[in-house]
Design a protein around this motif. Sequence first.
Motif, PDB file in Angstrom:
ATOM      1  N   GLY A  84      42.067 -15.661 -12.918  1.00 19.21           N
ATOM      2  CA  GLY A  84      40.516 -16.582 -12.436  1.00 19.21           C
ATOM      3  C   GLY A  84      39.306 -16.213 -12.635  1.00 19.21           C
ATOM      4  N   ILE A  85      38.744 -15.556 -13.334  1.00 20.24           N
ATOM      5  CA  ILE A  85      37.626 -15.166 -13.050  1.00 20.24           C
ATOM      6  C   ILE A  85      36.895 -14.424 -14.551  1.00 20.24           C
ATOM      7  CG2 ILE A  85      36.230 -13.216 -12.187  1.00 20.24           C
ATOM      8  CD1 ILE A  85      37.842 -12.550 -10.095  1.00 20.24           C
ATOM      9  N   GLU A  86      36.628 -15.208 -14.603  1.00 20.49           N
ATOM     10  CA  GLU A  86      35.971 -14.957 -16.544  1.00 20.49           C
ATOM     11  C   GLU A  86      34.177 -14.858 -16.308  1.00 20.49           C
ATOM     12  OE1 GLU A  86      37.072 -16.145 -18.756  1.00 20.49           O
ATOM     13  OE2 GLU A  86      39.455 -17.423 -17.459  1.00 20.49           O
ATOM     14  N   LEU A  87      34.324 -13.349 -17.131  1.00 22.07           N
ATOM     15  CA  LEU A  87      32.800 -12.970 -17.291  1.00 22.07           C
ATOM     16  C   LEU A  87      32.826 -12.602 -18.285  1.00 22.07           C
ATOM     17  CD1 LEU A  87      32.759 -11.587 -13.133  1.00 22.07           C
ATOM     18  CD2 LEU A  87      31.482 -14.049 -13.773  1.00 22.07           C
ATOM     19  N   ASN A  88      31.319 -12.033 -18.808  1.00 20.72           N
ATOM     20  CA  ASN A  88      30.768 -11.494 -19.696  1.00 20.72           C
ATOM     21  C   ASN A  88      30.211 -10.130 -19.540  1.00 20.72           C
ATOM     22  OD1 ASN A  88      30.090 -10.388 -21.788  1.00 20.72           O
ATOM     23  ND2 ASN A  88      28.991 -12.086 -22.824  1.00 20.72           N
TER      24      ASN A  88
ATOM     25  N   ALA B 205      19.254 -15.831 -13.642  1.00 21.04           N
ATOM     26  CA  ALA B 205      20.679 -14.912 -12.540  1.00 21.04           C
ATOM     27  C   ALA B 205      21.933 -13.416 -13.055  1.00 21.04           C
ATOM     28  CB  ALA B 205      20.786 -15.989 -11.901  1.00 21.04           C
ATOM     29  N   GLN B 206      22.153 -13.369 -12.007  1.00 16.03           N
ATOM     30  CA  GLN B 206      23.372 -12.212 -12.427  1.00 16.03           C
ATOM     31  C   GLN B 206      24.640 -12.383 -11.837  1.00 16.03           C
ATOM     32  OE1 GLN B 206      20.651  -8.319 -11.558  1.00 16.03           O
ATOM     33  NE2 GLN B 206      21.446  -8.527 -14.215  1.00 16.03           N
ATOM     34  N   THR B 207      26.350 -12.209 -12.227  1.00 12.71           N
ATOM     35  CA  THR B 207      26.901 -12.005 -11.114  1.00 12.71           C
ATOM     36  C   THR B 207      26.513 -10.413 -11.431  1.00 12.71           C
ATOM     37  OG1 THR B 207      27.621 -13.747 -12.156  1.00 12.71           O
ATOM     38  CG2 THR B 207      29.330 -12.359 -10.674  1.00 12.71           C
ATOM     39  N   LYS B 208      27.355  -9.913  -9.148  1.00 11.38           N
ATOM     40  CA  LYS B 208      27.462  -8.282  -9.526  1.00 11.38           C
ATOM     41  C   LYS B 208      29.217  -7.890  -9.414  1.00 11.38           C
ATOM     42  CE  LYS B 208      22.743  -7.184  -8.577  1.00 11.38           C
ATOM     43  NZ  LYS B 208      21.204  -7.614  -7.019  1.00 11.38           N
ATOM     44  N   LEU B 209      29.135  -6.805  -9.761  1.00 11.31           N
ATOM     45  CA  LEU B 209      30.500  -6.614  -9.985  1.00 11.31           C
ATOM     46  C   LEU B 209      30.275  -4.926  -9.130  1.00 11.31           C
ATOM     47  CD1 LEU B 209      33.907  -6.565  -9.067  1.00 11.31           C
ATOM     48  CD2 LEU B 209      34.075  -5.253 -11.536  1.00 11.31           C
ATOM     49  N   VAL B 210      30.038  -4.911  -7.767  1.00 15.03           N
ATOM     50  CA  VAL B 210      29.614  -3.866  -7.038  1.00 15.03           C
ATOM     51  C   VAL B 210      31.104  -2.742  -6.578  1.00 15.03           C
ATOM     52  CG1 VAL B 210      28.776  -2.686  -5.612  1.00 15.03           C
ATOM     53  CG2 VAL B 210      27.795  -4.803  -6.082  1.00 15.03           C
TER      54      VAL B 210
ATOM     55  N   VAL C 146      26.508   4.092  -6.515  1.00 11.49           N
ATOM     56  CA  VAL C 146      27.174   2.621  -5.731  1.00 11.49           C
ATOM     57  C   VAL C 146      27.058   2.078  -7.677  1.00 11.49           C
ATOM     58  CG1 VAL C 146      26.776   0.278  -5.859  1.00 11.49           C
ATOM     59  CG2 VAL C 146      26.339   1.782  -4.131  1.00 11.49           C
ATOM     60  N   GLN C 147      28.016   1.962  -8.344  1.00  8.51           N
ATOM     61  CA  GLN C 147      27.829   1.631  -9.242  1.00  8.51           C
ATOM     62  C   GLN C 147      28.318  -0.300 -10.072  1.00  8.51           C
ATOM     63  OE1 GLN C 147      29.876   4.210 -12.708  1.00  8.51           O
ATOM     64  NE2 GLN C 147      30.156   5.985 -11.258  1.00  8.51           N
ATOM     65  N   TYR C 148      27.389  -0.912 -10.478  1.00  3.94           N
ATOM     66  CA  TYR C 148      27.686  -2.263 -10.391  1.00  3.94           C
ATOM     67  C   TYR C 148      27.751  -2.752 -12.353  1.00  3.94           C
ATOM     68  CZ  TYR C 148      22.778  -2.735  -9.759  1.00  3.94           C
ATOM     69  OH  TYR C 148      21.577  -2.703  -9.551  1.00  3.94           O
ATOM     70  N   LYS C 149      28.448  -3.388 -12.277  1.00  6.03           N
ATOM     71  CA  LYS C 149      28.475  -4.654 -13.666  1.00  6.03           C
ATOM     72  C   LYS C 149      27.505  -5.830 -13.532  1.00  6.03           C
ATOM     73  CE  LYS C 149      32.971  -2.350 -15.826  1.00  6.03           C
ATOM     74  NZ  LYS C 149      31.653  -2.044 -17.041  1.00  6.03           N
ATOM     75  N   VAL C 150      26.743  -6.193 -14.599  1.00  2.00           N
ATOM     76  CA  VAL C 150      26.236  -7.435 -14.316  1.00  2.00           C
ATOM     77  C   VAL C 150      26.579  -8.595 -15.750  1.00  2.00           C
ATOM     78  CG1 VAL C 150      24.399  -6.604 -12.607  1.00  2.00           C
ATOM     79  CG2 VAL C 150      24.310  -6.506 -15.215  1.00  2.00           C
ATOM     80  N   ASP C 151      26.403  -9.384 -15.587  1.00  2.00           N
ATOM     81  CA  ASP C 151      26.823 -10.194 -16.854  1.00  2.00           C
ATOM     82  C   ASP C 151      26.082 -11.156 -17.180  1.00  2.00           C
ATOM     83  OD1 ASP C 151      25.685 -12.206 -14.366  1.00  2.00           O
ATOM     84  OD2 ASP C 151      27.597 -13.712 -15.019  1.00  2.00           O
ATOM     85  N   GLU C 152      24.297 -10.450 -17.301  1.00  2.00           N
ATOM     86  CA  GLU C 152      23.291 -10.981 -17.484  1.00  2.00           C
ATOM     87  C   GLU C 152      21.473  -9.514 -17.704  1.00  2.00           C
ATOM     88  OE1 GLU C 152      20.680 -12.830 -19.490  1.00  2.00           O
ATOM     89  OE2 GLU C 152      21.829 -14.011 -19.518  1.00  2.00           O
ATOM     90  N   ILE C 153      21.664  -9.349 -18.561  1.00  2.00           N
ATOM     91  CA  ILE C 153      20.603  -7.970 -18.702  1.00  2.00           C
ATOM     92  C   ILE C 153      19.332  -8.104 -17.309  1.00  2.00           C
ATOM     93  CG2 ILE C 153      18.757  -6.908 -20.138  1.00  2.00           C
ATOM     94  CD1 ILE C 153      21.505  -6.972 -21.261  1.00  2.00           C
ATOM     95  N   TYR C 154      19.215  -6.878 -17.268  1.00  2.00           N
ATOM     96  CA  TYR C 154      17.445  -6.859 -16.314  1.00  2.00           C
ATOM     97  C   TYR C 154      16.556  -7.468 -16.674  1.00  2.00           C
ATOM     98  CZ  TYR C 154      13.803  -5.469 -13.242  1.00  2.00           C
ATOM     99  OH  TYR C 154      13.367  -5.621 -11.970  1.00  2.00           O
ATOM    100  N   SER C 155      15.794  -8.702 -16.008  1.00  2.00           N
ATOM    101  CA  SER C 155      14.753  -9.518 -16.334  1.00  2.00           C
ATOM    102  C   SER C 155      13.284  -8.596 -14.913  1.00  2.00           C
ATOM    103  CB  SER C 155      14.966 -10.921 -16.294  1.00  2.00           C
ATOM    104  OG  SER C 155      13.836 -11.846 -16.231  1.00  2.00           O
ATOM    105  N   SER C 156      12.414  -8.220 -15.196  1.00  2.00           N
ATOM    106  CA  SER C 156      11.468  -8.229 -13.854  1.00  2.00           C
ATOM    107  C   SER C 156      10.954  -9.861 -13.821  1.00  2.00           C
ATOM    108  CB  SER C 156      10.579  -6.604 -14.826  1.00  2.00           C
ATOM    109  OG  SER C 156      10.000  -7.568 -16.158  1.00  2.00           O
ATOM    110  N   GLU C 157      10.745 -10.448 -14.731  1.00  2.00           N
ATOM    111  CA  GLU C 157       9.979 -11.844 -14.419  1.00  2.00           C
ATOM    112  C   GLU C 157      10.788 -12.301 -13.193  1.00  2.00           C
ATOM    113  OE1 GLU C 157      11.618 -11.333 -18.683  1.00  2.00           O
ATOM    114  OE2 GLU C 157       9.895 -10.015 -17.773  1.00  2.00           O
ATOM    115  N   ASN C 158      11.723 -11.703 -13.754  1.00  2.00           N
ATOM    116  CA  ASN C 158      12.634 -13.336 -12.971  1.00  2.00           C
ATOM    117  C   ASN C 158      13.705 -12.525 -11.476  1.00  2.00           C
ATOM    118  OD1 ASN C 158      13.619 -16.326 -14.258  1.00  2.00           O
ATOM    119  ND2 ASN C 158      13.436 -14.402 -15.631  1.00  2.00           N
TER     120      ASN C 158
END
Length: 186
Positions: free
Chosen positions: A39-43, A69-74, A130-142
């Motif tokens: 039930g975890i739908e991520l890209n 905003a980012q979801t992280k898998l750490v 530490v390694q982690y996946k994110v579902d949004e690219i890093y954005s310094s302005e955010n």
Amino acid sequence: MKVIETSLEGVLIIEPKVFGDHRGWFMETYSDVKFSESGIELNFVQDNHSFSAAKGTLRGLHYQLNPKAQTKLVRCTQGAIFDVAVDIRKNSPSFGEWFGIELSVENKKQLLVPKGFAHAFITLTDNVEVQYKVDEIYSSENDRSILWNDPEISIKWPKDIIPILSEKDENAPQLKDAENNFYYGE
């Protein structure tokens, strides 16, 4: 793969299945199919990898504003960390509450930190990766942060460790003053 719910809605502990024998071990750290079946739908669109030389290195509390905003898998791939997620969604029944867990190379656990949560960790050993996946690219302005020891949140960090902080993290605002555009239910 085992998915364990935590005290914060949406924050999940992921325990990969580890296959080991006399040669060592193997595990899948991420499988789109297995996550979807749970039930975890991520890209995921970006992988990040950090190294901290000294025990006590504290990184966080970090998050990115909407729409970046980012979801992280750490996960911790060398050494050990105390990993924390804080609910910063306005009107959430758990607003300002936190969940923490030890992630280590030995226990191989992962923490899924969804959008609307600030994230931080402190190293429990020297030479931590530490390694982690994110579902949004890093954005310094955010990119935003909240003070790691905000008394309103009251995270119970490991007592025997003196934090080593970046200037950014040392001077972060408290939750009540932090810029935040997350709302519960959105």
